[in-house]
Every structure is written in C-alpha cells, then in structure tokens.
Motif scaffolding. Structure first.
Motif, PDB file in Angstrom:
ATOM      1  N   LEU A 113       0.811  -1.226   0.000  1.00  0.00           N
ATOM      2  CA  LEU A 113       0.000   0.000   0.000  1.00  0.00           C
ATOM      3  C   LEU A 113       0.846   1.278   0.000  1.00  0.00           C
ATOM      4  O   LEU A 113       0.528   2.237  -0.709  1.00  0.00           O
ATOM      5  CB  LEU A 113      -0.960  -0.012   1.192  1.00  0.00           C
ATOM      6  N   ALA A 114       1.922   1.308   0.775  1.00  0.00           N
ATOM      7  CA  ALA A 114       2.797   2.493   0.760  1.00  0.00           C
ATOM      8  C   ALA A 114       3.364   2.689  -0.646  1.00  0.00           C
ATOM      9  O   ALA A 114       3.477   3.827  -1.140  1.00  0.00           O
ATOM     10  CB  ALA A 114       3.917   2.342   1.779  1.00  0.00           C
ATOM     11  N   GLY A 115       3.707   1.576  -1.297  1.00  0.00           N
ATOM     12  CA  GLY A 115       4.244   1.643  -2.651  1.00  0.00           C
ATOM     13  C   GLY A 115       3.249   2.208  -3.649  1.00  0.00           C
ATOM     14  O   GLY A 115       3.612   2.983  -4.543  1.00  0.00           O
ATOM     15  N   ILE A 116       1.973   1.834  -3.503  1.00  0.00           N
ATOM     16  CA  ILE A 116       0.936   2.353  -4.414  1.00  0.00           C
ATOM     17  C   ILE A 116       0.819   3.866  -4.258  1.00  0.00           C
ATOM     18  O   ILE A 116       0.744   4.615  -5.246  1.00  0.00           O
ATOM     19  CB  ILE A 116      -0.428   1.687  -4.135  1.00  0.00           C
ATOM     20  N   ILE A 117       0.793   4.328  -3.013  1.00  0.00           N
ATOM     21  CA  ILE A 117       0.638   5.763  -2.758  1.00  0.00           C
ATOM     22  C   ILE A 117       1.803   6.547  -3.360  1.00  0.00           C
ATOM     23  O   ILE A 117       1.607   7.532  -4.075  1.00  0.00           O
ATOM     24  CB  ILE A 117       0.514   6.033  -1.237  1.00  0.00           C
ATOM     25  N   PHE A 183      -3.905   1.157   6.560  1.00  0.00           N
ATOM     26  CA  PHE A 183      -3.430  -0.228   6.685  1.00  0.00           C
ATOM     27  C   PHE A 183      -1.920  -0.360   6.489  1.00  0.00           C
ATOM     28  O   PHE A 183      -1.391  -1.466   6.456  1.00  0.00           O
ATOM     29  CB  PHE A 183      -4.187  -1.121   5.695  1.00  0.00           C
ATOM     30  N   VAL A 184      -1.229   0.782   6.337  1.00  0.00           N
ATOM     31  CA  VAL A 184       0.244   0.761   6.304  1.00  0.00           C
ATOM     32  C   VAL A 184       0.719   0.734   7.756  1.00  0.00           C
ATOM     33  O   VAL A 184       0.443   1.657   8.523  1.00  0.00           O
ATOM     34  CB  VAL A 184       0.807   1.996   5.553  1.00  0.00           C
ATOM     35  N   GLU A 185       1.432  -0.317   8.134  1.00  0.00           N
ATOM     36  CA  GLU A 185       1.709  -0.531   9.562  1.00  0.00           C
ATOM     37  C   GLU A 185       2.803   0.370  10.110  1.00  0.00           C
ATOM     38  O   GLU A 185       2.731   0.819  11.250  1.00  0.00           O
ATOM     39  CB  GLU A 185       2.039  -2.013   9.801  1.00  0.00           C
ATOM     40  N   GLU A 186       3.836   0.641   9.317  1.00  0.00           N
ATOM     41  CA  GLU A 186       4.966   1.456   9.796  1.00  0.00           C
ATOM     42  C   GLU A 186       5.286   2.540   8.770  1.00  0.00           C
ATOM     43  O   GLU A 186       5.324   2.260   7.566  1.00  0.00           O
ATOM     44  CB  GLU A 186       6.223   0.586   9.978  1.00  0.00           C
ATOM     45  N   GLU A 187       5.557   3.757   9.229  1.00  0.00           N
ATOM     46  CA  GLU A 187       5.879   4.821   8.267  1.00  0.00           C
ATOM     47  C   GLU A 187       7.200   4.557   7.540  1.00  0.00           C
ATOM     48  O   GLU A 187       7.427   5.075   6.458  1.00  0.00           O
ATOM     49  CB  GLU A 187       5.875   6.195   8.934  1.00  0.00           C
ATOM     50  N   GLN A 188       8.026   3.703   8.120  1.00  0.00           N
ATOM     51  CA  GLN A 188       9.284   3.332   7.467  1.00  0.00           C
ATOM     52  C   GLN A 188       9.040   2.694   6.091  1.00  0.00           C
ATOM     53  O   GLN A 188       9.888   2.756   5.199  1.00  0.00           O
ATOM     54  CB  GLN A 188      10.053   2.360   8.379  1.00  0.00           C
ATOM     55  N   GLU A 189       7.865   2.091   5.919  1.00  0.00           N
ATOM     56  CA  GLU A 189       7.534   1.448   4.636  1.00  0.00           C
ATOM     57  C   GLU A 189       7.560   2.456   3.485  1.00  0.00           C
ATOM     58  O   GLU A 189       7.911   2.108   2.354  1.00  0.00           O
ATOM     59  CB  GLU A 189       6.158   0.772   4.719  1.00  0.00           C
ATOM     60  N   PHE A 190       7.196   3.704   3.759  1.00  0.00           N
ATOM     61  CA  PHE A 190       7.223   4.731   2.714  1.00  0.00           C
ATOM     62  C   PHE A 190       8.654   4.994   2.262  1.00  0.00           C
ATOM     63  O   PHE A 190       8.925   5.133   1.070  1.00  0.00           O
ATOM     64  CB  PHE A 190       6.583   6.031   3.218  1.00  0.00           C
ATOM     65  N   TYR A 191       9.576   5.045   3.216  1.00  0.00           N
ATOM     66  CA  TYR A 191      10.972   5.329   2.859  1.00  0.00           C
ATOM     67  C   TYR A 191      11.613   4.153   2.117  1.00  0.00           C
ATOM     68  O   TYR A 191      12.437   4.345   1.227  1.00  0.00           O
ATOM     69  CB  TYR A 191      11.773   5.694   4.115  1.00  0.00           C
ATOM     70  N   GLN A 192      11.205   2.937   2.483  1.00  0.00           N
ATOM     71  CA  GLN A 192      11.699   1.761   1.757  1.00  0.00           C
ATOM     72  C   GLN A 192      11.228   1.789   0.300  1.00  0.00           C
ATOM     73  O   GLN A 192      11.983   1.478  -0.624  1.00  0.00           O
ATOM     74  CB  GLN A 192      11.221   0.476   2.450  1.00  0.00           C
ATOM     75  N   GLN A 193       9.969   2.174   0.097  1.00  0.00           N
ATOM     76  CA  GLN A 193       9.427   2.257  -1.267  1.00  0.00           C
ATOM     77  C   GLN A 193      10.084   3.389  -2.056  1.00  0.00           C
ATOM     78  O   GLN A 193      10.340   3.256  -3.256  1.00  0.00           O
ATOM     79  CB  GLN A 193       7.911   2.458  -1.219  1.00  0.00           C
ATOM     80  N   LEU A 194      10.349   4.494  -1.386  1.00  0.00           N
ATOM     81  CA  LEU A 194      11.034   5.617  -2.036  1.00  0.00           C
ATOM     82  C   LEU A 194      12.408   5.174  -2.537  1.00  0.00           C
ATOM     83  O   LEU A 194      12.798   5.468  -3.681  1.00  0.00           O
ATOM     84  CB  LEU A 194      11.179   6.784  -1.049  1.00  0.00           C
ATOM     85  N   GLU A 195      13.121   4.423  -1.700  1.00  0.00           N
ATOM     86  CA  GLU A 195      14.454   3.941  -2.090  1.00  0.00           C
ATOM     87  C   GLU A 195      14.361   3.006  -3.297  1.00  0.00           C
ATOM     88  O   GLU A 195      15.178   3.075  -4.221  1.00  0.00           O
ATOM     89  CB  GLU A 195      15.095   3.213  -0.895  1.00  0.00           C
ATOM     90  N   LEU A 196      13.351   2.145  -3.287  1.00  0.00           N
ATOM     91  CA  LEU A 196      13.157   1.222  -4.414  1.00  0.00           C
ATOM     92  C   LEU A 196      12.884   1.991  -5.716  1.00  0.00           C
ATOM     93  O   LEU A 196      13.476   1.699  -6.762  1.00  0.00           O
ATOM     94  CB  LEU A 196      11.995   0.271  -4.097  1.00  0.00           C
ATOM     95  N   LEU A 253      -3.937  10.223  10.696  1.00  0.00           N
ATOM     96  CA  LEU A 253      -4.855   9.083  10.590  1.00  0.00           C
ATOM     97  C   LEU A 253      -4.575   8.054  11.678  1.00  0.00           C
ATOM     98  O   LEU A 253      -5.491   7.561  12.343  1.00  0.00           O
ATOM     99  CB  LEU A 253      -4.703   8.406   9.221  1.00  0.00           C
ATOM    100  N   HIS A 254      -3.307   7.753  11.881  1.00  0.00           N
ATOM    101  CA  HIS A 254      -2.948   6.724  12.861  1.00  0.00           C
ATOM    102  C   HIS A 254      -3.078   7.233  14.297  1.00  0.00           C
ATOM    103  O   HIS A 254      -3.421   6.447  15.198  1.00  0.00           O
ATOM    104  CB  HIS A 254      -1.550   6.169  12.561  1.00  0.00           C
ATOM    105  N   ASP A 255      -2.847   8.522  14.511  1.00  0.00           N
ATOM    106  CA  ASP A 255      -3.087   9.101  15.842  1.00  0.00           C
ATOM    107  C   ASP A 255      -4.570   9.024  16.190  1.00  0.00           C
ATOM    108  O   ASP A 255      -4.950   8.675  17.309  1.00  0.00           O
ATOM    109  CB  ASP A 255      -2.611  10.570  15.885  1.00  0.00           C
ATOM    110  N   SER A 256      -5.395   9.339  15.216  1.00  0.00           N
ATOM    111  CA  SER A 256      -6.844   9.284  15.410  1.00  0.00           C
ATOM    112  C   SER A 256      -7.303   7.856  15.694  1.00  0.00           C
ATOM    113  O   SER A 256      -8.167   7.620  16.537  1.00  0.00           O
ATOM    114  CB  SER A 256      -7.529   9.836  14.156  1.00  0.00           C
ATOM    115  N   LEU A 257      -6.672   6.900  14.979  1.00  0.00           N
ATOM    116  CA  LEU A 257      -7.001   5.484  15.172  1.00  0.00           C
ATOM    117  C   LEU A 257      -6.645   5.040  16.592  1.00  0.00           C
ATOM    118  O   LEU A 257      -7.428   4.350  17.264  1.00  0.00           O
ATOM    119  CB  LEU A 257      -6.223   4.654  14.138  1.00  0.00           C
ATOM    120  N   LYS A 258      -5.462   5.454  17.064  1.00  0.00           N
ATOM    121  CA  LYS A 258      -5.029   5.093  18.425  1.00  0.00           C
ATOM    122  C   LYS A 258      -5.972   5.688  19.475  1.00  0.00           C
ATOM    123  O   LYS A 258      -6.349   5.021  20.440  1.00  0.00           O
ATOM    124  CB  LYS A 258      -3.606   5.620  18.676  1.00  0.00           C
ATOM    125  N   ASN A 259      -6.350   6.953  19.246  1.00  0.00           N
ATOM    126  CA  ASN A 259      -7.246   7.622  20.195  1.00  0.00           C
ATOM    127  C   ASN A 259      -8.596   6.926  20.286  1.00  0.00           C
ATOM    128  O   ASN A 259      -9.165   6.772  21.352  1.00  0.00           O
ATOM    129  CB  ASN A 259      -7.439   9.092  19.814  1.00  0.00           C
TER     130      ASN A 259
END
Length: 263
Positions: A113-117, A183-196, A253-259
């Motif tokens: 999902l991070a990759g699609i975005i 549904f993206v579990e960790e924000e690190q996933e965005f940086y991994q996709q950026l590198e790819l 989004l994730h802060d709101s979800l946690k709250n």
C-alpha cells in the motif's frame, strides 16, 4: 500468439474499455486508442510496467494486436480509429470497487500500500479514486487489493510535452489514499518504497518508453521527456512529497485510530 475470440461487453467509464475473451481462455479488459484521449494507452503501458517492476498489485497486462476482421465484426469496436495495437489487462473476477466494499478490517497485501501511494505521486496520478481499486473478499471483512486504470498518470490523458515539466507536487485529496494509509503498519515502509523507486535503472525506463507503439503517436522528444520527468520527480519532488504525506496524512490518521481505540 494470443488472439481475441469472443466479445463480451463494453465496460463502464470514459476509458473506452471492452471485456474480451482470448484464445488462452482468459478474459481481458482491452482499452482502445481513441481521439481526445491519445495519452491513455501510453500512460497505461508506462504505469503498468513500472508498477509491475515495483511489485505492486497490478493485473497482468500487455500491448496486443487486435485483428481488423475481429474488430469489424463487433459494432462497438467497428467505429474505432484504425490503430492496430491496443492495451489489454487481465480481468480479475469476483471483485468490488472501493465504493462497494464495506467494513474493510484487513487488507491481505497491505505491504504494497505504501508503494501504491508513492507510485501515484511519482507518476502524478490524481485519479486514484475508489473506482480504480479492486477488492476481493478472501475472508469476512478481509480483502486483497489491486490497482487498475493508470490512464491519467502524468497529469491526464491529453498531456503535451510542456505539461510534464510542470506536474504538481502538492498532496492529492484522495479518500482512497487515506483508506490505504490506514493499513500501512509502519511509516518506514514509505521510505523503503522511495528507495526502491529511486534505484530503478534509467535504462529500464528508457526501454519501457521505447516499446510504445508508433501508432500511439508519442514522438521521440516526448518519450525522452517522459524519462526525464520520471528521473527528476523521483529525485527531487518525491522525497519532499513523502515527508509531507507522512506528516499531514499518515500520522494524523494513525493518531486518530489510536485515540479511538483508547476510548
């Protein structure tokens, strides 16, 4: 060579898509070249190839020759302009679009999902609506997701070369991106996709663009401009957009979800 056998129906939407059964026994969505939407097929091809390279859930696709005898027998196709090559993608049955699917609690292939975005921001696809995702329920409220319809990357289906130099870098108001970001579990996933994205060989991009059929009327200069745009956007715009998306969309989004879970 795979050949068309049975015409089934015209599909909804403005992209001139038709469902056709081919000699391999599979159904394909065939998008036809049409005046006023001249960039749709080149966009689909480039978007498809890059999406597949990135491992994104894009249905298998190919440039396909549609024989004139077949096309002329089908009233819906007979009016098409006389272009031999069209773009075909495998039809995924038993799916809902993002409007039809309710109570989505889990996405099986959430690692994509991070990759699609980021893919949509890289190619400036502002048309990732809920109609342009497919969801197949594999368990109750648990879905597998595919992305379809890359016809409006590079800002639209009628871009000219100058448009490629001025593609926007602002955040897209997309309910579909928000849904995926949940549904993206960790924000690190965005940086991994950026590198790819940043490590895709430029030669590969050039080869993908070089395969665009001459009949689709993309000039040599325009093909060169596509590659230049892809390289410039992934190096300059995409890192900033990624940070902006995480800060302004993903974290809230994730802060709101946690709250909501804590109350």
């Amino acid at each position: 060579m795979t050949k068309p056998l049975v015409y089934k129906r015209k599909l909804e939407g403005k992209s001139n898509a038709h469902l056709i059964t081919f000699s391999d026994g599979k159904d394909y969505v065939v998008k036809y070249f049409q005046p006023g939407f001249e960039r749709s097929l080149p966009n689909e091809w480039v978007g498809y190839c890059l999406g597949r390279y990135l491992g994104l859930p894009v249905p298998f696709g190919k440039i396909i020759e549609m024989p004139q005898p077949f096309t002329s027998q089908v009233p819906e196709l007979a009016e098409m302009c006389d272009v031999r090559f069209q773009f075909a993608s495998l039809y995924i049955p038993d799916c809902l679009d993002g409007h039809q699917a309710a109570n989505i609690c889990h996405i099986h292939n959430n690692q994509s999902l991070a990759g699609i975005i980021l893919f949509d921001y890289w190619l400036s696809n502002r048309d990732r609506t809920r109609k342009n995702i497919l969801l197949r329920e594999e368990m109750p409220h648990s879905f597998r997701l595919w992305i379809i319809d890359q016809a409006e990357v590079f800002g639209g289906y009628d871009w000219v070369e100058q448009d490629l130099e001025a593609l926007p870098t602002d955040l897209i108001k997309s309910a579909t991106h928000q849904l995926m970001a949940l549904f993206v579990e960790e924000e690190q996933e965005f940086y991994q996709q950026l590198e790819l994205i940043q490590t895709i060989p430029i030669l590969l991009m050039e080869e993908i663009v070089a395969l665009i059929p001459d009949e689709w009327a993309v000039s040599k200069d325009e093909k060169k401009a596509i590659v230049t745009t892809l390289v410039n956007r992934r190096n300059k715009a995409l890192p900033e957009i990624t940070q902006k998306f995480i800060k302004k969309v993903y974290r809230p989004l994730h802060d709101s979800l946690k709250n909501s879970r804590n109350h």
